[in-house]
Design an enzyme around this catalytic site. Structure first.
Site, PDB file in Angstrom:
ATOM      1  N   SER A 118       0.718  -1.429  -0.092  1.00  0.00           N
ATOM      2  CA  SER A 118      -0.063  -0.061  -0.048  1.00  0.00           C
ATOM      3  C   SER A 118       0.761   1.276   0.055  1.00  0.00           C
ATOM      4  O   SER A 118       2.118   1.247   0.514  1.00  0.00           O
ATOM      5  CB  SER A 118      -1.043  -0.028   1.211  1.00  0.00           C
ATOM      6  OG  SER A 118      -1.729  -0.909   1.147  1.00  0.00           O
ATOM      7  N   GLN A 119       0.143   2.250  -0.548  1.00  0.00           N
ATOM      8  CA  GLN A 119       0.989   3.571  -0.674  1.00  0.00           C
ATOM      9  C   GLN A 119       0.986   4.015   0.744  1.00  0.00           C
ATOM     10  O   GLN A 119       0.054   4.009   1.505  1.00  0.00           O
ATOM     11  CB  GLN A 119      -0.197   4.376  -1.492  1.00  0.00           C
ATOM     12  CG  GLN A 119       0.331   5.873  -1.458  1.00  0.00           C
ATOM     13  CD  GLN A 119      -1.040   6.601  -1.934  1.00  0.00           C
ATOM     14  OE1 GLN A 119      -1.976   6.097  -2.060  1.00  0.00           O
ATOM     15  NE2 GLN A 119      -0.891   7.903  -2.278  1.00  0.00           N
TER      16      GLN A 119
END
Ligand code: SAH
Length: 270
Positions: A118-119
């Protein structure tokens, strides 16, 4: 009614969901975008060059992490505990060596099996929302992937349960978390997170790292009364939702920002 926990973003961006309140540099399409690419390739370089690149990355990573933290602050993340937890975790160790130099960009990166890490902004946003009223003692993460978010959660609390449905990712996460000495705090399970972990329930917080049409009922039931769940919901259009369990049979729902996650899938992949 609980007020939404949106941070005060100063600017917005246009994306294919319309106008987003997300700050500059963050779009709904890069939060955890599904990247179906070929299996990860280890770069074809001599071992000594790889080694020196790793040493350099180790030396530079603290500075790069510091810059990532500053960017998160600029994007409205202001929970100091969450920022400190993210500062403590070497994100570059959770991606393939060939991607290590990009590990501190605000982007989702491929981790193999068509999945992504995930970012950073999404990780920070989701964990900050869970910790709004104090750090939950016992957390369940559904969709452990490479183990990065679990490692961040483990900086905050002692009991983090994680489920991952892809065997290869579960193995990678276990090895990385073990190397970092986090396995006593993080308890990994290979299985279908849509059914949760009834044996360990209830949880003070649940964080789902993949998007389903709706949050599975098994998970809302495994949330303690007074607990909080955060998850992306939707298919092509997705949004983060917060569910607060206000009573045995009552949940309060708050909708947050548009995001883009890999899909929540039932069953396991061996
Ligand atoms: N938490 C990760 C993000 C991983 S991406 C990070 O730190 O970056 C989402 C993950 O959810 C993928 O690894 C995918 O395999 C997993 N997933 C999807 N459906 C699942 C399910 N039903 N149970 C467990 N894991 C699931």
């Amino acid at each position: 009614m609980r007020k939404p926990v949106n941070p005060p973003f100063s600017s917005g961006t246009n994306n294919r969901f319309g106008r987003s309140r997300l700050g500059g540099g963050v779009t709904a399409t890069n939060s955890n975008a599904r990247i179906v690419t070929h299996p990860l390739k280890v770069p074809d370089v001599p071992a000594t060059r790889e080694l020196s690149a790793m040493v350099n990355m180790g030396l530079n990573s603290e500075r790069a992490r510091g810059m990532m933290i500053q960017r998160l602050r600029d994007q409205g993340i202001n929970n100091e505990k969450v920022l400190a937890a993210m500062m403590a975790v070497p994100r570059h160790l959770f991606v393939d060596q060939g991607l290590a130099s990009r590990a501190y960009e605000d982007a989702a990166l491929p981790i193999g099996y068509g999945q992504t890490i995930s970012q950073p902004w999404v990780v920070a946003r989701m964990i900050s929302a869970l910790c709004e009223n104090g750090v939950p003692a016992k957390i369940l993460e559904v969709g452990g992937g490479c183990g990065y978010q679990a490692a961040v959660l483990a900086q905050l609390t002692r009991e983090v349960h994680v489920i991952e449905r892809v065997r290869g990712l579960y193995d990678q996460a276990r090895d990385r978390l073990k190397t970092l000495g986090l396995l006593p705090r993080v308890r990994l399970t290979y299985g279908d997170g849509m059914v949760g972990l009834p044996i360990q329930a209830p949880f003070d917080a649940i964080i789902i790292a993949a998007a389903g049409l709706k949050v599975p009922q098994a998970l809302t039931e495994q949330l303690a009364v007074g607990g909080r769940l955060i998850a992306p919901e939707g298919t092509t259009t997705q949004r983060l939702v917060l569910l607060d369990r206000t009573g045995t049979n009552t949940w309060q729902r708050t909708e947050l920002e548009a995001v883009r996650f890999v899909p929540l899938r039932s069953g396991v992949q061996s």
